[in-house]
Design an enzyme around this catalytic site. Structure first.
Site, PDB file in Angstrom:
ATOM      1  N   LYS A   1     -29.147  13.794  -2.610  1.00 36.59           N
ATOM      2  CA  LYS A   1     -30.398  13.361  -1.967  1.00 36.59           C
ATOM      3  C   LYS A   1     -30.552  14.113  -0.650  1.00 36.59           C
ATOM      4  CE  LYS A   1     -32.470   8.881  -0.575  1.00 36.59           C
ATOM      5  NZ  LYS A   1     -32.242   7.412  -0.579  1.00 36.59           N
TER       6      LYS A   1
ATOM      7  N   SER B   1     -32.256   1.356  -2.714  1.00 36.44           N
ATOM      8  CA  SER B   1     -32.734   2.713  -3.014  1.00 36.44           C
ATOM      9  C   SER B   1     -31.925   3.511  -4.023  1.00 36.44           C
ATOM     10  CB  SER B   1     -32.824   3.526  -1.729  1.00 36.44           C
ATOM     11  OG  SER B   1     -34.049   3.275  -1.139  1.00 36.44           O
TER      12      SER B   1
ATOM     13  N   SER C   1     -35.776   4.606  -2.730  1.00 35.60           N
ATOM     14  CA  SER C   1     -36.183   5.890  -2.203  1.00 35.60           C
ATOM     15  C   SER C   1     -35.453   7.082  -2.854  1.00 35.60           C
ATOM     16  CB  SER C   1     -35.936   5.924  -0.700  1.00 35.60           C
ATOM     17  OG  SER C   1     -34.550   5.840  -0.419  1.00 35.60           O
TER      18      SER C   1
HETATM   19  N1  GLN Z   1     -37.228  -0.010  -0.414  1.00 33.56           N
HETATM   20  C1  GLN Z   1     -36.471  -0.411   0.737  1.00 33.56           C
HETATM   21  C2  GLN Z   1     -37.144   0.103   1.981  1.00 33.56           C
HETATM   22  O1  GLN Z   1     -38.220   0.615   1.873  1.00 33.56           O
HETATM   23  C3  GLN Z   1     -35.077   0.097   0.625  1.00 33.56           C
HETATM   24  C4  GLN Z   1     -34.966   1.519   0.923  1.00 33.56           C
HETATM   25  C5  GLN Z   1     -33.561   2.028   0.851  1.00 33.56           C
HETATM   26  O2  GLN Z   1     -32.694   1.398   0.255  1.00 33.56           O
HETATM   27  N2  GLN Z   1     -33.335   3.145   1.512  1.00 33.56           N
HETATM   28  O3  GLN Z   1     -36.624  -0.017   3.057  1.00 33.56           O
END
Ligand code: GLN
Length: 488
Positions: free
Chosen positions: A77, A176, A152
């Site tokens: 990532k 994410s 994400s």
């Molecule tokens: N969807 C969650 C957020 O927007 C988690 C994101 C993540 O785990 N980086 O913060």
């Protein structure tokens, strides 16, 4: 070859049955063919990948030792620093940022002789649930290109699912890794907080962030954990005791857990789509048939998880993102009138809307006068959520629930309503607040042929058992073998 798991490919490369150059070339052919549709990668490294593959092949030909991921094409990532290529976090503010060093996990992948194919797309600074917040590009779901891959880590999960690499790394602050894994029909593990070094992971919510594997099988997940887990003196929050390599996640993977007690939280299911619940219940039935006992557990503070998360995560983000000031890193505005404009305009131009929203929310929650009312209160409730888990795990070895209330949604469906988007993490966030490990494994499809993920949570530092529980299901079912038709 693209039907092989990472471990199968590794074994064949080691045995000299397939060479890594051929495997790497096949991946880049697939990238040339479908990456323009999928959009999983922010950058790819064909030349260095082939160089590494060649080096591994030569060492194998000479009978020299090779690492655990010998010649396997993997992706990372793009919020993990690498001293090759850019590290963008999918943000305009870091679009041209070149890190001077490798994250510890990147070092470990290289030391294990993995072939790094590229760096994958994400929601800007990992803030989002659909990868639509990327400031650089759109990634689509390989199962239905009109839908999001989740987020994400949507670039990593789409890449693994679409055969654009054999395994990948993601990061999980509130879901994410697991949510996009479930949307793309792959395996995603968020390890215990502290299990894997965060050194070189661009920080979003430091007390919640954790790097983890995204793979096609549970076995691959164990293999990746063998490579990346362990104490790192460069990360003071990484834990030193009883981690890999002391504990080899692959060694006992196929031993089922005897007298498995599965905790379920019936009241949490109300908010889920019926088809998601059907798949989850079907998976629990499989465990029951194998002799598992089902116990009901209570998680009285689970409902507060999203509220707590959006105070704690945004507070930490507002502090972590202060460093992008137009001076230390990345984008700087042109022709500022004075030094204040260097800060304000650089940030205004570089950050996307969601990142700005979170910086404002977090700054507000930390401001004097509101600190006690919001931040401190959130920390107290976080402790209650942690205590809920401790209590629940006195009665069971693991807890099972959906990863997400729905399957992959349409691109654009939730972008106008941030709260709706935040709710897609309702099941995943608590694990980050409590620091416990949690895995998403494929457990079925809905009527639109979209994958559903089963979430399994277990006590801190029990990844070995968690992987064994997940593997038990994998051995009984074929969901993990299904691939989207775009791969054909
Ligand atoms: N969807 C969650 C957020 O927007 C988690 C994101 C993540 O785990 N980086 O913060």
């Amino acid at each position: 070859m693209d039907q092989l798991s990472a471990k199968q490919l590794r074994d064949k490369i080691r045995a000299g049955e397939i060479n890594s150059v051929a495997a790497t070339k096949a991946v880049f052919e697939q990238i040339a063919k479908i990456e323009p549709t999928i959009g999983a990668y922010i950058s790819t490294f064909e030349e260095s990948a082939l160089d590494k593959a060649k080096e591994v092949d030569e060492r194998i030909a000479k009978n020299e030792p090779v690492g655990e991921l010998a010649g396997v094409p993997v992706a990372i990532k793009d919020n993990m620093c690498s001293d090759f290529g850019a590290t963008t976090c999918a943000s305009k503010i870091l679009a041209d940022f070149h890190a001077p060093y490798n994250a510890t996990v990147v070092e470990k992948l290289l030391a294990a002789d993995a072939v790094i194919v590229g760096k994958t797309n994400l929601d800007e600074f990992a803030m989002g649930s659909s990868t639509e917040n990327s400031g650089l590009k759109q990634t689509v779901n390989p199962w239905d290109t009109s839908r999001v891959p989740g987020g994400s880590s949507g670039g990593s999960t789409a890449a693994v699912s679409a055969g654009l690499c054999f395994a990948a790394l993601g990061s999980d602050t509130g879901g994410s890794i697991r949510q996009p894994a479930s949307f793309c029909g792959v395996v995603g593990l968020k390890p215990t907080y502290g299990r894997i070094s965060r050194f070189g992971l661009v920080a979003y919510g430091s007390s919640l962030d954790q790097i983890g594997p995204i793979t096609r099988t549970v076995e691959d997940c164990a293999l990746m954990m063998n490579v990346i887990a362990g104490h790192d003196e460069k990360d003071s929050t990484s834990i030193s005791e009883s981690v890999a390599p002391l504990c080899n996640y692959l060694e006992k993977l196929n031993e089922p857990i005897s007298k498995l007690k599965i905790g379920i939280v019936p009241e949490l299911n109300a908010g889920s789509d019926s088809e998601v619940l059907k798949a989850i219940n079907g998976a629990i039935e499989v465990y029951k048939k194998l002799g598992a006992e089902i116990v009901e557990v209570q998680m009285p503070h689970f409902d507060y998880a999203i509220s707590v998360y959006y105070v704690v995560a945004t507070a930490e983000a507002s502090s972590n993102l202060a460093r992008y000031d137009g001076i230390h890193y990345g984008h700087r505005t042109e022709n500022p009138a004075d030094y204040v404009e260097v800060y304000t305009k650089s940030r205004a131009e570089g950050f996307g809307q969601e990142v700005k929203r979170r910086i404002m929310l977090g700054t507000y929650a930390l401001s004097s006068g509101y600190y006690d009312a919001y931040y401190l209160k959130a920390l107290k409730v976080r402790n209650l959520i942690r205590a809920d888990f401790t209590k629940a795990f006195e009665k069971c070895n693991c807890i099972m629930m959906p990863v997400s209330p729905t399957t992959a949604f349409k691109i654009g469906e939730k972008t106008d309503d941030p709260l709706k988007m935040y709710l897609s993490d309702i099941y995943t966030i608590a694990a980050n607040l409590a620091g416990v490990p949690s895995i998403s494994i494929p457990c079925g499809f809905d009527k639109n042929n979209l994958p559903v993920g089963l979430q399994i949570l277990s006590p801190a530092f029990s990844e070995d058992k968690l992987l064994r529980i997940a593997r038990t299901y994998e051995k009984e079912t074929d969901w993990h073998k299904k691939r989207p038709s775009i791969n054909d």
